[in-house]
Design a protein around this motif. Structure first.
Motif, PDB file in Angstrom:
ATOM      1  N   GLY A   1     -17.465 -30.188 -32.191  1.00  0.00           N
ATOM      2  CA  GLY A   1     -15.943 -31.021 -31.691  1.00  0.00           C
ATOM      3  C   GLY A   1     -16.307 -32.142 -30.934  1.00  0.00           C
ATOM      4  O   GLY A   1     -17.394 -32.701 -30.685  1.00  0.00           O
ATOM      5  N   PHE A   2     -15.307 -32.840 -30.226  1.00  0.00           N
ATOM      6  CA  PHE A   2     -15.176 -34.008 -29.593  1.00  0.00           C
ATOM      7  C   PHE A   2     -15.618 -34.146 -28.205  1.00  0.00           C
ATOM      8  O   PHE A   2     -15.105 -32.832 -27.639  1.00  0.00           O
ATOM      9  N   GLY A   3     -16.211 -34.886 -27.676  1.00  0.00           N
ATOM     10  CA  GLY A   3     -16.450 -34.819 -26.331  1.00  0.00           C
ATOM     11  C   GLY A   3     -17.256 -33.809 -25.844  1.00  0.00           C
ATOM     12  O   GLY A   3     -17.583 -32.775 -26.489  1.00  0.00           O
ATOM     13  N   ARG A   4     -17.794 -33.641 -24.561  1.00  0.00           N
ATOM     14  CA  ARG A   4     -18.362 -32.708 -23.918  1.00  0.00           C
ATOM     15  C   ARG A   4     -18.057 -32.711 -22.278  1.00  0.00           C
ATOM     16  O   ARG A   4     -17.595 -33.489 -21.804  1.00  0.00           O
ATOM     17  N   VAL A   5     -18.154 -31.408 -21.887  1.00  0.00           N
ATOM     18  CA  VAL A   5     -17.800 -31.218 -20.528  1.00  0.00           C
ATOM     19  C   VAL A   5     -18.871 -30.568 -19.730  1.00  0.00           C
ATOM     20  O   VAL A   5     -19.365 -29.635 -20.237  1.00  0.00           O
ATOM     21  N   GLY A   6     -19.392 -31.096 -18.481  1.00  0.00           N
ATOM     22  CA  GLY A   6     -20.496 -30.189 -18.044  1.00  0.00           C
ATOM     23  C   GLY A   6     -20.300 -30.612 -16.601  1.00  0.00           C
ATOM     24  O   GLY A   6     -19.499 -31.333 -15.967  1.00  0.00           O
ATOM     25  N   LYS A   7     -21.376 -30.155 -15.730  1.00  0.00           N
ATOM     26  CA  LYS A   7     -21.355 -30.162 -14.417  1.00  0.00           C
ATOM     27  C   LYS A   7     -22.913 -30.586 -13.804  1.00  0.00           C
ATOM     28  O   LYS A   7     -23.814 -30.635 -14.697  1.00  0.00           O
ATOM     29  N   TRP A   8     -22.876 -31.274 -12.694  1.00  0.00           N
ATOM     30  CA  TRP A   8     -24.105 -31.312 -11.908  1.00  0.00           C
ATOM     31  C   TRP A   8     -24.512 -30.293 -11.171  1.00  0.00           C
ATOM     32  O   TRP A   8     -23.667 -29.913 -10.441  1.00  0.00           O
ATOM     33  N   PRO A   9     -25.802 -30.134 -10.763  1.00  0.00           N
ATOM     34  CA  PRO A   9     -26.010 -29.115  -9.788  1.00  0.00           C
ATOM     35  C   PRO A   9     -25.553 -29.148  -8.473  1.00  0.00           C
ATOM     36  O   PRO A   9     -25.256 -28.161  -8.131  1.00  0.00           O
TER      37      PRO A   9
ATOM     38  N   PRO B   1     -24.036 -31.335 -33.425  1.00  0.00           N
ATOM     39  CA  PRO B   1     -25.080 -31.133 -32.226  1.00  0.00           C
ATOM     40  C   PRO B   1     -26.058 -32.145 -32.230  1.00  0.00           C
ATOM     41  O   PRO B   1     -26.478 -32.535 -33.444  1.00  0.00           O
ATOM     42  N   GLU B   2     -26.550 -32.795 -31.073  1.00  0.00           N
ATOM     43  CA  GLU B   2     -27.524 -33.908 -30.774  1.00  0.00           C
ATOM     44  C   GLU B   2     -26.844 -35.100 -31.667  1.00  0.00           C
ATOM     45  O   GLU B   2     -27.561 -36.139 -31.636  1.00  0.00           O
ATOM     46  N   GLY B   3     -25.564 -35.084 -31.867  1.00  0.00           N
ATOM     47  CA  GLY B   3     -24.830 -36.376 -32.377  1.00  0.00           C
ATOM     48  C   GLY B   3     -24.515 -37.294 -31.007  1.00  0.00           C
ATOM     49  O   GLY B   3     -25.173 -36.929 -29.781  1.00  0.00           O
ATOM     50  N   VAL B   4     -23.649 -37.928 -31.110  1.00  0.00           N
ATOM     51  CA  VAL B   4     -23.326 -39.182 -30.049  1.00  0.00           C
ATOM     52  C   VAL B   4     -22.964 -38.435 -28.640  1.00  0.00           C
ATOM     53  O   VAL B   4     -23.465 -38.852 -27.689  1.00  0.00           O
ATOM     54  N   ASN B   5     -21.849 -37.657 -28.705  1.00  0.00           N
ATOM     55  CA  ASN B   5     -21.501 -36.747 -27.475  1.00  0.00           C
ATOM     56  C   ASN B   5     -22.606 -35.965 -26.666  1.00  0.00           C
ATOM     57  O   ASN B   5     -22.829 -35.813 -25.722  1.00  0.00           O
ATOM     58  N   ASP B   6     -23.443 -35.269 -27.851  1.00  0.00           N
ATOM     59  CA  ASP B   6     -24.535 -34.461 -27.052  1.00  0.00           C
ATOM     60  C   ASP B   6     -25.490 -35.269 -26.401  1.00  0.00           C
ATOM     61  O   ASP B   6     -25.787 -35.000 -25.134  1.00  0.00           O
ATOM     62  N   TYR B   7     -25.672 -36.502 -26.876  1.00  0.00           N
ATOM     63  CA  TYR B   7     -26.711 -37.425 -26.251  1.00  0.00           C
ATOM     64  C   TYR B   7     -26.249 -38.064 -24.999  1.00  0.00           C
ATOM     65  O   TYR B   7     -26.878 -38.219 -24.040  1.00  0.00           O
ATOM     66  N   LEU B   8     -24.684 -38.343 -24.979  1.00  0.00           N
ATOM     67  CA  LEU B   8     -24.403 -39.016 -23.890  1.00  0.00           C
ATOM     68  C   LEU B   8     -24.303 -38.023 -22.730  1.00  0.00           C
ATOM     69  O   LEU B   8     -24.560 -38.181 -21.508  1.00  0.00           O
ATOM     70  N   ALA B   9     -23.927 -36.516 -23.104  1.00  0.00           N
ATOM     71  CA  ALA B   9     -24.168 -35.556 -21.885  1.00  0.00           C
ATOM     72  C   ALA B   9     -25.638 -35.389 -21.338  1.00  0.00           C
ATOM     73  O   ALA B   9     -25.763 -35.281 -20.338  1.00  0.00           O
ATOM     74  N   ARG B  10     -26.418 -35.807 -22.332  1.00  0.00           N
ATOM     75  CA  ARG B  10     -27.714 -35.583 -21.876  1.00  0.00           C
ATOM     76  C   ARG B  10     -28.407 -36.603 -21.188  1.00  0.00           C
ATOM     77  O   ARG B  10     -28.949 -36.635 -20.069  1.00  0.00           O
ATOM     78  N   LEU B  11     -27.775 -37.925 -21.578  1.00  0.00           N
ATOM     79  CA  LEU B  11     -28.131 -39.351 -20.711  1.00  0.00           C
ATOM     80  C   LEU B  11     -27.559 -39.091 -19.138  1.00  0.00           C
ATOM     81  O   LEU B  11     -28.211 -39.614 -18.427  1.00  0.00           O
ATOM     82  N   LEU B  12     -26.368 -38.499 -18.995  1.00  0.00           N
ATOM     83  CA  LEU B  12     -25.758 -38.264 -17.592  1.00  0.00           C
ATOM     84  C   LEU B  12     -26.488 -37.033 -17.326  1.00  0.00           C
ATOM     85  O   LEU B  12     -25.873 -36.701 -16.101  1.00  0.00           O
ATOM     86  N   GLU B  13     -27.161 -36.290 -17.751  1.00  0.00           N
ATOM     87  CA  GLU B  13     -27.903 -35.266 -17.121  1.00  0.00           C
ATOM     88  C   GLU B  13     -26.995 -34.165 -16.693  1.00  0.00           C
ATOM     89  O   GLU B  13     -26.965 -33.213 -15.537  1.00  0.00           O
ATOM     90  N   LEU B  14     -25.763 -33.895 -17.539  1.00  0.00           N
ATOM     91  CA  LEU B  14     -24.929 -32.685 -17.412  1.00  0.00           C
ATOM     92  C   LEU B  14     -25.446 -31.433 -17.689  1.00  0.00           C
ATOM     93  O   LEU B  14     -26.313 -31.373 -18.876  1.00  0.00           O
ATOM     94  N   GLU B  15     -25.086 -30.531 -16.961  1.00  0.00           N
ATOM     95  CA  GLU B  15     -25.811 -29.088 -17.169  1.00  0.00           C
ATOM     96  C   GLU B  15     -24.539 -28.106 -17.713  1.00  0.00           C
ATOM     97  O   GLU B  15     -23.277 -28.694 -17.569  1.00  0.00           O
ATOM     98  N   ASP B  16     -25.001 -27.488 -18.797  1.00  0.00           N
ATOM     99  CA  ASP B  16     -24.174 -26.424 -19.290  1.00  0.00           C
ATOM    100  C   ASP B  16     -22.955 -27.159 -19.935  1.00  0.00           C
ATOM    101  O   ASP B  16     -21.922 -26.824 -19.999  1.00  0.00           O
ATOM    102  N   ALA B  17     -23.364 -28.352 -20.645  1.00  0.00           N
ATOM    103  CA  ALA B  17     -22.346 -29.115 -21.264  1.00  0.00           C
ATOM    104  C   ALA B  17     -21.695 -28.417 -22.530  1.00  0.00           C
ATOM    105  O   ALA B  17     -22.589 -27.570 -23.266  1.00  0.00           O
ATOM    106  N   GLU B  18     -20.471 -28.351 -22.662  1.00  0.00           N
ATOM    107  CA  GLU B  18     -19.641 -27.667 -23.696  1.00  0.00           C
ATOM    108  C   GLU B  18     -18.712 -28.654 -24.217  1.00  0.00           C
ATOM    109  O   GLU B  18     -18.544 -29.716 -23.990  1.00  0.00           O
ATOM    110  N   VAL B  19     -18.537 -28.264 -25.580  1.00  0.00           N
ATOM    111  CA  VAL B  19     -17.765 -29.112 -26.421  1.00  0.00           C
ATOM    112  C   VAL B  19     -16.330 -29.393 -25.660  1.00  0.00           C
ATOM    113  O   VAL B  19     -15.794 -28.258 -25.082  1.00  0.00           O
ATOM    114  N   LEU B  20     -15.720 -30.309 -25.578  1.00  0.00           N
ATOM    115  CA  LEU B  20     -14.529 -30.671 -24.807  1.00  0.00           C
ATOM    116  C   LEU B  20     -13.275 -30.378 -25.687  1.00  0.00           C
ATOM    117  O   LEU B  20     -12.422 -29.621 -25.090  1.00  0.00           O
TER     118      LEU B  20
END
Ligand SMILES: [Zn+2]
Length: 363
Positions: free
Chosen positions: A234-242, A100-119
């Motif tokens: 886990g690895f990667g994140r998947v999320g969406k934009w509004p 949590p708050e590691g590399v992938n969480d940060y990338l999801a935050r940078l890309l402003e993904l909502e409801d980001a889940e572990v891929l």
């Protein structure tokens, strides 16, 4: 090292992935840490110049067993430079990817993904119940401090806590400095029993923070392991934009975020994108998973040709930003996070991010 282990337990790393202290003495003193993506000559020189005794990287220097440390060979030269410079080396690799708050969480935050889940889930952090007894009137202060450390987060709700009033008793013994009451006399105090859930990886920090704001000399608290499944790792994140974004705008945003002039696009992108998956580093193995999870675009550091080419499905694209770019962007953020974590643990350690990494260029 104990603080790093609490944040990114070695048990979260994939089997066989080296990490933790890889070079140096576990009892040597550290005043300054240099954080970098990997160990290379300019980074070692920078660590020396900055007076850092620990070089902490995402990529472990010693990935394969080392048969010889020869200074006429690149790897041996780096090992020797570290030892001669009195610089220890530690790495947090796949355990940092999944954290949590590691590399992938940060990338999801940078890309402003909502409801980001572990891929791709690799495990779960464990839930604990932290119960602390707080004198009446101090509940908000303790609750807020814990919430600031992401304790009491359940799904989309933060500050989740339950408080019940009751009477606490104690007798302050010889040498005690009681907040209320007299030495040798039974004190009866109106207290609240404050309960919050905390993931195992946050416990050390949460308890330190709670103790720092709690008015008592010896705060009474309990930690209970819970059977509820904890937050996913886990690895990667998947999320969406509004709202769906034009593909061209997604590409522009990706270039801006990762600081790259070019992005390689595999497949046939959709005109607009609502759902994006990502994975830092070498994420070619997760292309199929990203599609299954409904992503229209999958962004990763690097893919091998045959990972990307089976079929060119309509309306799905892989964006390859480069392994280095996909992770280097996290280094200053990581240094900032560690600075905060170390400070909260009462560690007087300077943390700086390396600026000297440029492993390749384009002509
Ligand atoms: Zn990597």
């Amino acid at each position: 090292m104990a603080r790093l282990e609490a944040l990114y337990p070695r048990s979260w790393a994939v089997p066989g992935d080296p990490g933790g202290l890889l070079l140096g003495h576990p009892e040597s003193r550290v005043d300054a840490v240099l954080v970098a993506l990997e160990v290379c000559a300019p980074v070692v020189a920078s660590a020396r110049a900055r007076g850092a005794q620990l070089l902490l990287t995402h990529h472990p220097l010693l990935y394969q067993p080392l048969a010889a440390v020869r200074e006429d060979r690149p790897l041996g030269e780096l090992v020797a430079a570290l030892i001669k410079g009195g610089i220890a080396h530690a790495a947090c690799h796949t355990n940092l990817d999944v954290a949590p708050e590691g590399v992938n969480d940060y990338l999801a935050r940078l890309l402003e993904l909502e409801d980001a889940e572990v891929l791709q889930e690799t495990g779960r952090d464990e839930w604990y119940k932290l119960t602390v007894f707080v004198p009446a009137g101090y509940e908000d202060r303790v609750r807020q401090a814990l919430a600031d450390d992401r304790v009491g987060v359940i799904g989309r709700y933060s500050h989740c806590a339950f408080a019940s009033r009751g009477q606490g008793t104690y007798i302050p013994l010889e040498g005690a400095q009681p907040f209320r009451g007299e030495r040798g006399t039974l004190s009866r105090v109106e207290e609240s029993r404050l309960e919050m859930v905390a993931p195992a990886s946050r416990l050390d920090a949460a308890v330190s923070r709670m103790k720092a704001v709690h008015p008592y000399e010896e705060p009474a608290y309990d930690l209970y392991p819970l059977a509820n499944p904890g937050p996913s790792l886990g690895f990667g994140r998947v999320g969406k934009w509004p709202a769906a974004q034009p593909f061209a705008r997604v590409v522009d945003r990706v270039k801006e975020v990762f600081g790259v002039k070019q992005v390689k696009i595999w497949g046939r992108p959709p005109e607009s994108v609502e759902r994006l998956a990502l994975c830092s580093g070498s994420g070619g193995d997760l292309i199929a998973t990203a599609r299954q999870r409904g992503a229209q675009v999958y962004l990763t550091g690097e893919v091998r040709h045959h990972q990307a080419t089976p079929g060119y499905p309509e309306g799905f694209a892989v964006l390859e930003v480069g392994h280095f770019a996909s992770e280097a962007v996290f280094i200053p953020e990581w240094a900032g996070q560690l600075r905060r974590h170390f400070q909260e643990s009462g560690l007087q350690v300077r943390v700086e991010a390396a600026q000297e990494e440029a492993p390749f260029s384009y002509l």
